[in-house]
Design an enzyme around this catalytic site. Sequence first.
Site: not given
Length: 373
Positions: A99, A129, A140, A192, A263, A301, A332-333, A343
């Site tokens: 959801e 992802h 990952w 990436e 980054y 990004e 990014w976020r 972050h």
Amino acid sequence: MKKGLFILMLIAGFAACKQKETLIEMKQPIDKNATKETVDLYNKLFKSLDRGIMLGHQDALAYGHAWYKEAGRSDVKDVTGDYPAVIGWELGHVEIGAEFNLDSIYFSDMKQYIKDTYARGGITTASWHGDNIVTGNTAWDCKQDSVVRTILPNGSNHAKYLAWLDRVADFFLDLKDKDGKYIPVVFRMYHEHTGNWFWWGNEQCTPGEYKQLWIMTVEYLRDKKNVHNLLYAYSPSETQDEAHFLERYPGDDYVDIVGYDSYVPGKDSTAIAKYKEAMERNLKIVTGYASKSNKIPTIGETGMESIPDSTYFTQVVYPLISQHKIAWVLFWRNAWKKNMPDHFYAPFIGHPSAKDFVEFVNKDNVLMNKDIK
Ligand code: BMA
């Protein structure tokens, strides 16, 4: 010849020329059946290259630093007064029928944010992802070098993966504006991949397998699922040169937009120096290839986590990007969870880099939502 007839023929001739001119001018995405709105978006991106660089922010409307789901809010808007021109979303876990995504955004909310963005004239891009289909762990989980192989035709997970793609397709097909027209989205998938931290990475599959995965996905979404509201974006992590950039490139027939992710690899001046070097190199690679192949160049990004350099935007990013024609730069976020206080990649009210960010977005060639309507 009668004068009337001659004039009519003249008008018809002009009209035909005009139509031909328009046809020649219109750029076609790789999906020959792309919706009109998708073709329009593609052409809008080409035009925007001459105007400036659009500012993007990931997850901008869903949450920000220390807040979650407040109607109409965005950290970028809090600080600058306007929404980013481009907003990125993350589809991770749509494939398993969840959801909400892996950063706790309900897909139902995400769809509404995308509709709101489109209604405002903004642009949506989506990353994905997706989970590791072999282990059921996250994207990952990259300990194996065979996940992609199992997904390809004849692989043991092929059928299961197509069912995952069905859910991805359903998500895109559920994006309609108030008139019932599909909302165009830039799909930045399998990103990436020149790094080794996702199951589709460079140590996890061969260049041939990666290209097959990409082509299979495009053909399935476009030709089998009839998803015609997508532009496809290819976005490796930093590469060394054009050959490296193209090593896993699926081909011009399968990509609309090219870019890269990069980054600041740390918090000090040495990290910034490395970033500048990588950005300069990758901007050249991406814009060079884009102009050769008639694609749209972007920065998929970027950012400096927690922005410890309060002049990062005007002194580091701006001098780099303003040398080039790129469609957007996406920061990014800004994570909302309490356990990730550092972050974030765009400032929020009160952050030391907020003033610098305002100066950055006020540059003539940095475009916000209001600039691209
Ligand atoms: C990463 C981090 C993670 C996040 C993921 C997907 O770069 O921001 O916290 O879950 O992106 O959005």
